[in-house]
Design a protein around this motif. Sequence first.
Motif, PDB file in Angstrom:
ATOM      1  N   ALA A   1       0.937   8.864  -5.952  1.00 29.34           N
ATOM      2  CA  ALA A   1       0.194   9.919  -5.253  1.00 29.34           C
ATOM      3  C   ALA A   1       0.334  11.265  -5.952  1.00 29.34           C
ATOM      4  O   ALA A   1      -0.646  12.025  -6.069  1.00 29.34           O
ATOM      5  CB  ALA A   1       0.656  10.017  -3.806  1.00 29.34           C
TER       6      ALA A   1
ATOM      7  N   ARG B   1      -7.180  22.310  -3.535  1.00 31.17           N
ATOM      8  CA  ARG B   1      -6.124  21.361  -3.179  1.00 31.17           C
ATOM      9  C   ARG B   1      -6.555  20.446  -2.036  1.00 31.17           C
ATOM     10  O   ARG B   1      -6.292  19.233  -2.064  1.00 31.17           O
ATOM     11  CB  ARG B   1      -4.879  22.160  -2.778  1.00 31.17           C
ATOM     12  CG  ARG B   1      -3.653  21.340  -2.465  1.00 31.17           C
ATOM     13  CD  ARG B   1      -3.129  20.672  -3.712  1.00 31.17           C
ATOM     14  NE  ARG B   1      -1.925  19.924  -3.418  1.00 31.17           N
ATOM     15  CZ  ARG B   1      -0.693  20.405  -3.579  1.00 31.17           C
ATOM     16  NH1 ARG B   1      -0.522  21.641  -4.022  1.00 31.17           N
ATOM     17  NH2 ARG B   1       0.358  19.675  -3.295  1.00 31.17           N
TER      18      ARG B   1
ATOM     19  N   GLU C   1      -6.989  16.380  -2.272  1.00 27.56           N
ATOM     20  CA  GLU C   1      -6.283  15.393  -1.451  1.00 27.56           C
ATOM     21  C   GLU C   1      -7.259  14.409  -0.798  1.00 27.56           C
ATOM     22  O   GLU C   1      -6.976  13.209  -0.711  1.00 27.56           O
ATOM     23  CB  GLU C   1      -5.448  16.110  -0.394  1.00 27.56           C
ATOM     24  CG  GLU C   1      -4.208  16.784  -0.986  1.00 27.56           C
ATOM     25  CD  GLU C   1      -3.171  17.098   0.063  1.00 27.56           C
ATOM     26  OE1 GLU C   1      -3.408  16.762   1.229  1.00 27.56           O
ATOM     27  OE2 GLU C   1      -2.134  17.676  -0.304  1.00 27.56           O
ATOM     28  N   GLU C   2      -8.388  14.924  -0.346  1.00 27.18           N
ATOM     29  CA  GLU C   2      -9.393  14.015   0.229  1.00 27.18           C
ATOM     30  C   GLU C   2      -9.898  13.022  -0.812  1.00 27.18           C
ATOM     31  O   GLU C   2     -10.032  11.830  -0.536  1.00 27.18           O
ATOM     32  CB  GLU C   2     -10.568  14.829   0.788  1.00 27.18           C
ATOM     33  CG  GLU C   2     -10.231  15.668   2.003  1.00 27.18           C
ATOM     34  CD  GLU C   2      -9.845  14.811   3.181  1.00 27.18           C
ATOM     35  OE1 GLU C   2     -10.499  13.776   3.400  1.00 27.18           O
ATOM     36  OE2 GLU C   2      -8.880  15.163   3.881  1.00 27.18           O
TER      37      GLU C   2
ATOM     38  N   ARG D   1      -5.895   5.782 -12.448  1.00 27.87           N
ATOM     39  CA  ARG D   1      -6.329   7.098 -12.902  1.00 27.87           C
ATOM     40  C   ARG D   1      -7.843   7.116 -13.151  1.00 27.87           C
ATOM     41  O   ARG D   1      -8.517   8.087 -12.790  1.00 27.87           O
ATOM     42  CB  ARG D   1      -5.588   7.455 -14.197  1.00 27.87           C
ATOM     43  CG  ARG D   1      -5.897   8.811 -14.743  1.00 27.87           C
ATOM     44  CD  ARG D   1      -5.220   8.979 -16.083  1.00 27.87           C
ATOM     45  NE  ARG D   1      -3.769   9.144 -15.948  1.00 27.87           N
ATOM     46  CZ  ARG D   1      -3.152  10.327 -15.884  1.00 27.87           C
ATOM     47  NH1 ARG D   1      -3.872  11.435 -15.957  1.00 27.87           N
ATOM     48  NH2 ARG D   1      -1.850  10.396 -15.793  1.00 27.87           N
TER      49      ARG D   1
ATOM     50  N   HIS E   1       0.838  -1.201   0.000  1.00 26.18           N
ATOM     51  CA  HIS E   1       0.000   0.000   0.000  1.00 26.18           C
ATOM     52  C   HIS E   1       0.871   1.248   0.000  1.00 26.18           C
ATOM     53  O   HIS E   1       0.619   2.195  -0.753  1.00 26.18           O
ATOM     54  CB  HIS E   1      -0.904  -0.003   1.237  1.00 26.18           C
ATOM     55  CG  HIS E   1      -1.965  -1.059   1.194  1.00 26.18           C
ATOM     56  ND1 HIS E   1      -2.729  -1.401   2.284  1.00 26.18           N
ATOM     57  CD2 HIS E   1      -2.384  -1.868   0.192  1.00 26.18           C
ATOM     58  CE1 HIS E   1      -3.568  -2.358   1.959  1.00 26.18           C
ATOM     59  NE2 HIS E   1      -3.384  -2.658   0.688  1.00 26.18           N
TER      60      HIS E   1
ATOM     61  N   ILE F   1      -7.249  10.379  -1.450  1.00 30.46           N
ATOM     62  CA  ILE F   1      -7.175   9.338  -0.404  1.00 30.46           C
ATOM     63  C   ILE F   1      -8.343   8.358  -0.559  1.00 30.46           C
ATOM     64  O   ILE F   1      -8.168   7.131  -0.442  1.00 30.46           O
ATOM     65  CB  ILE F   1      -7.155  10.002   0.981  1.00 30.46           C
ATOM     66  CG1 ILE F   1      -5.806  10.713   1.184  1.00 30.46           C
ATOM     67  CG2 ILE F   1      -7.396   8.991   2.073  1.00 30.46           C
ATOM     68  CD1 ILE F   1      -5.722  11.533   2.451  1.00 30.46           C
ATOM     69  N   ASP F   2      -9.529   8.904  -0.826  1.00 28.80           N
ATOM     70  CA  ASP F   2     -10.668   8.008  -1.059  1.00 28.80           C
ATOM     71  C   ASP F   2     -10.427   7.115  -2.271  1.00 28.80           C
ATOM     72  O   ASP F   2     -10.803   5.934  -2.272  1.00 28.80           O
ATOM     73  CB  ASP F   2     -11.944   8.840  -1.268  1.00 28.80           C
ATOM     74  CG  ASP F   2     -12.411   9.503   0.016  1.00 28.80           C
ATOM     75  OD1 ASP F   2     -12.003   9.039   1.098  1.00 28.80           O
ATOM     76  OD2 ASP F   2     -13.172  10.492  -0.059  1.00 28.80           O
TER      77      ASP F   2
ATOM     78  N   PHE G   1      -7.344  -0.051  -3.204  1.00 28.56           N
ATOM     79  CA  PHE G   1      -6.937  -1.189  -2.370  1.00 28.56           C
ATOM     80  C   PHE G   1      -8.099  -2.166  -2.130  1.00 28.56           C
ATOM     81  O   PHE G   1      -7.876  -3.362  -1.964  1.00 28.56           O
ATOM     82  CB  PHE G   1      -6.400  -0.687  -1.029  1.00 28.56           C
ATOM     83  CG  PHE G   1      -5.186   0.193  -1.160  1.00 28.56           C
ATOM     84  CD1 PHE G   1      -4.305   0.023  -2.226  1.00 28.56           C
ATOM     85  CD2 PHE G   1      -4.911   1.192  -0.243  1.00 28.56           C
ATOM     86  CE1 PHE G   1      -3.183   0.833  -2.371  1.00 28.56           C
ATOM     87  CE2 PHE G   1      -3.792   1.995  -0.372  1.00 28.56           C
ATOM     88  CZ  PHE G   1      -2.926   1.822  -1.435  1.00 28.56           C
ATOM     89  N   GLU G   2      -9.291  -1.618  -2.103  1.00 24.50           N
ATOM     90  CA  GLU G   2     -10.447  -2.503  -1.902  1.00 24.50           C
ATOM     91  C   GLU G   2     -10.777  -3.305  -3.156  1.00 24.50           C
ATOM     92  O   GLU G   2     -11.137  -4.472  -3.067  1.00 24.50           O
ATOM     93  CB  GLU G   2     -11.670  -1.673  -1.497  1.00 24.50           C
ATOM     94  CG  GLU G   2     -11.622  -1.136  -0.075  1.00 24.50           C
ATOM     95  CD  GLU G   2     -12.755  -0.176   0.199  1.00 24.50           C
ATOM     96  OE1 GLU G   2     -12.785   0.400   1.303  1.00 24.50           O
ATOM     97  OE2 GLU G   2     -13.613  -0.003  -0.699  1.00 24.50           O
TER      98      GLU G   2
ATOM     99  N   LEU H   1      -2.774  13.144  -7.470  1.00 21.65           N
ATOM    100  CA  LEU H   1      -3.164  14.413  -6.875  1.00 21.65           C
ATOM    101  C   LEU H   1      -3.356  15.480  -7.956  1.00 21.65           C
ATOM    102  O   LEU H   1      -4.277  16.308  -7.872  1.00 21.65           O
ATOM    103  CB  LEU H   1      -2.107  14.862  -5.865  1.00 21.65           C
ATOM    104  CG  LEU H   1      -2.402  16.162  -5.123  1.00 21.65           C
ATOM    105  CD1 LEU H   1      -3.701  16.034  -4.316  1.00 21.65           C
ATOM    106  CD2 LEU H   1      -1.244  16.538  -4.207  1.00 21.65           C
TER     107      LEU H   1
ATOM    108  N   TYR I   1       1.144   4.091  -2.924  1.00 22.23           N
ATOM    109  CA  TYR I   1       0.815   5.479  -2.605  1.00 22.23           C
ATOM    110  C   TYR I   1       1.974   6.408  -2.991  1.00 22.23           C
ATOM    111  O   TYR I   1       1.772   7.450  -3.620  1.00 22.23           O
ATOM    112  CB  TYR I   1       0.504   5.607  -1.118  1.00 22.23           C
ATOM    113  CG  TYR I   1       0.168   7.008  -0.686  1.00 22.23           C
ATOM    114  CD1 TYR I   1      -1.114   7.521  -0.876  1.00 22.23           C
ATOM    115  CD2 TYR I   1       1.126   7.834  -0.093  1.00 22.23           C
ATOM    116  CE1 TYR I   1      -1.422   8.821  -0.499  1.00 22.23           C
ATOM    117  CE2 TYR I   1       0.822   9.116   0.291  1.00 22.23           C
ATOM    118  CZ  TYR I   1      -0.449   9.596   0.096  1.00 22.23           C
ATOM    119  OH  TYR I   1      -0.758  10.894   0.465  1.00 22.23           O
TER     120      TYR I   1
ATOM    121  N   PHE J   1      -7.498   6.068  -3.388  1.00 24.00           N
ATOM    122  CA  PHE J   1      -6.549   4.997  -3.046  1.00 24.00           C
ATOM    123  C   PHE J   1      -7.220   3.909  -2.207  1.00 24.00           C
ATOM    124  O   PHE J   1      -6.914   2.717  -2.358  1.00 24.00           O
ATOM    125  CB  PHE J   1      -5.346   5.576  -2.307  1.00 24.00           C
ATOM    126  CG  PHE J   1      -4.269   6.064  -3.228  1.00 24.00           C
ATOM    127  CD1 PHE J   1      -3.538   5.160  -3.996  1.00 24.00           C
ATOM    128  CD2 PHE J   1      -3.983   7.402  -3.354  1.00 24.00           C
ATOM    129  CE1 PHE J   1      -2.538   5.599  -4.861  1.00 24.00           C
ATOM    130  CE2 PHE J   1      -2.986   7.854  -4.209  1.00 24.00           C
ATOM    131  CZ  PHE J   1      -2.266   6.947  -4.970  1.00 24.00           C
ATOM    132  N   MET J   2      -8.106   4.316  -1.340  1.00 21.61           N
ATOM    133  CA  MET J   2      -8.854   3.293  -0.581  1.00 21.61           C
ATOM    134  C   MET J   2      -9.656   2.411  -1.511  1.00 21.61           C
ATOM    135  O   MET J   2      -9.720   1.179  -1.327  1.00 21.61           O
ATOM    136  CB  MET J   2      -9.788   3.976   0.428  1.00 21.61           C
ATOM    137  CG  MET J   2      -9.059   4.591   1.612  1.00 21.61           C
ATOM    138  SD  MET J   2     -10.177   5.440   2.720  1.00 21.61           S
ATOM    139  CE  MET J   2     -11.175   4.097   3.262  1.00 21.61           C
TER     140      MET J   2
END
Lengths: 205, 310
Positions: free
Chosen positions: A34, A48, A52-53, A80, A26, A56-57, A63-64, A38, A30, A59-60
């Motif tokens: 990242a 900005r 970023e929020e 992307r 992970h 992060i969502d 991973f899921e 971003l 990232y 990337f979650m």
Amino acid sequence: MLRLIPFFSTETQLIAALRRAEGRAHKVVYERYAGKMLAVCTRYCANRADAEEVMIDGFMRVFEKIDQFREDGSFEGWIRRIMVTESLMFLRKSKQWRQELPLDDVTVEPDYEWADASLNETDLLRMIAQLPDGYRTVFNLYAIEGYSHAEIADTLGISEGTSKSQLSRARMMLQTLVKKAELGASGQAQIRKDTYEKTQRTLGR
Amino acid sequence: MKKHNEHSADKSPVDDLFARRLRDTALPPTEGGFERLQARMNAQHQKTPVVPIWSKPALQRYMAAAACVLLVCLFGWLYLSADQPGNSQTDGQVAAAKTAKKSQPESSAPAAERAGEVDLAKTETTTQPETGPATANSVEPTANQVAGNDVLPDAGQVRQLQQQPVDMPQPKQPVEAISEPMVAQNKPAPTTEPDRLETTPVEPRQASAPERAVASAKLAERVLTVTIAEPERLVAARQVVKSSADEGQPEGEEILSKEAKGGNFWQQVRRVKQGEIFARQDAGTEERSLLSRAYNGLKHSIDKDKPTKQ
């Protein structure tokens, strides 16, 4: 200088480690993607912190849903697309899609060679951020991501005509912004030139 | 997704500028971004607790349906297994067991009688040398007297029998066994079966298995029948009473027969109100009828003696 040790030499090993839900994988993913993601989220969100929020969502979600990734395509392209989808979901929740601004019909053609040489990525991102959400989204999807109007209309739930009109308006606004930057840069150069001449005159006296 | 930019020739210079410069651009993320990502992932894992499969509402419908099907199958299997002819043996066994259970109380009573007879026979053998045949405390000597010597007991003896406690291990059963034939035979017919009384009791412990079977069969056949003849005075008194009743009080008999149809308790209450302390024709137990008969006989004999004295 710290350097990231490549734990996973190939992308296949990295994806296998992600499927095993290894925290090290992970972190590698990232740190590798990242920055790019971003930038993608910033193009869509224009803020900005929100970008970023959303990243992060995204990337979650990566991973899921790693089990749904088919290795026939690019892993970066898959990430992307997830980031774009997350950005669109964020915009759909908070913003109005069909916001239109009154624009002058005068089309100003800027000097693109100058712009390409003089403007950096931050300046271009700042110009995109000045667009309304609908314009910005359609321009990002069509001009940068390469979506067709039909796909944009299907994704955003709008008609193709709306997509085309918003794209044209986004182009006009960006041309105006580039021209302003060009004029501003030439004006500053003129100001600098005038200031230099004045100083030379005073020194010559 | 089809990329139109690769194939479109009429690409805008603005689009080309932005696409070329921004497609692969990267921005430095803020520090601590991965820690925030990890914290959010951990929070999400904690938010989703492990739900057992039976508590999921989507599966509860299927579980309920499966339970219903299971119940229907269970009842159907039980119903079909009860109707199958292969289970007739078991049904027969169950029916036999049921009939055996039902017949147990019936057979237990004769068994108790048999036991009472055996006890009676034992007490005969044991008490005879001690008390002798003339004692009135035990019942068996009276039976021997009736059977052997044809000595009829007086009413006083009978009353004494019932009033005095009997020192037998099972006093009620022999008394009942004696009193039943007395009710059955009201007429003076002192017929007994000496053969049955003469049979000696068999000790089941000493006898072998086939002998036990024969002895039990004999015990089953044994019936103690005791009849007590009424005294002559009693018979005469009854005839006098009958004749007087036929002559003078036919309506009183009808009233008594009507009262007999009613409850015994209310009949006794009415008689006590009328001043008659002892109910003469109470349809109660045999002992009362015996006592009432003895009382009537004594009463009539006293009444007879009164005019002679006067």
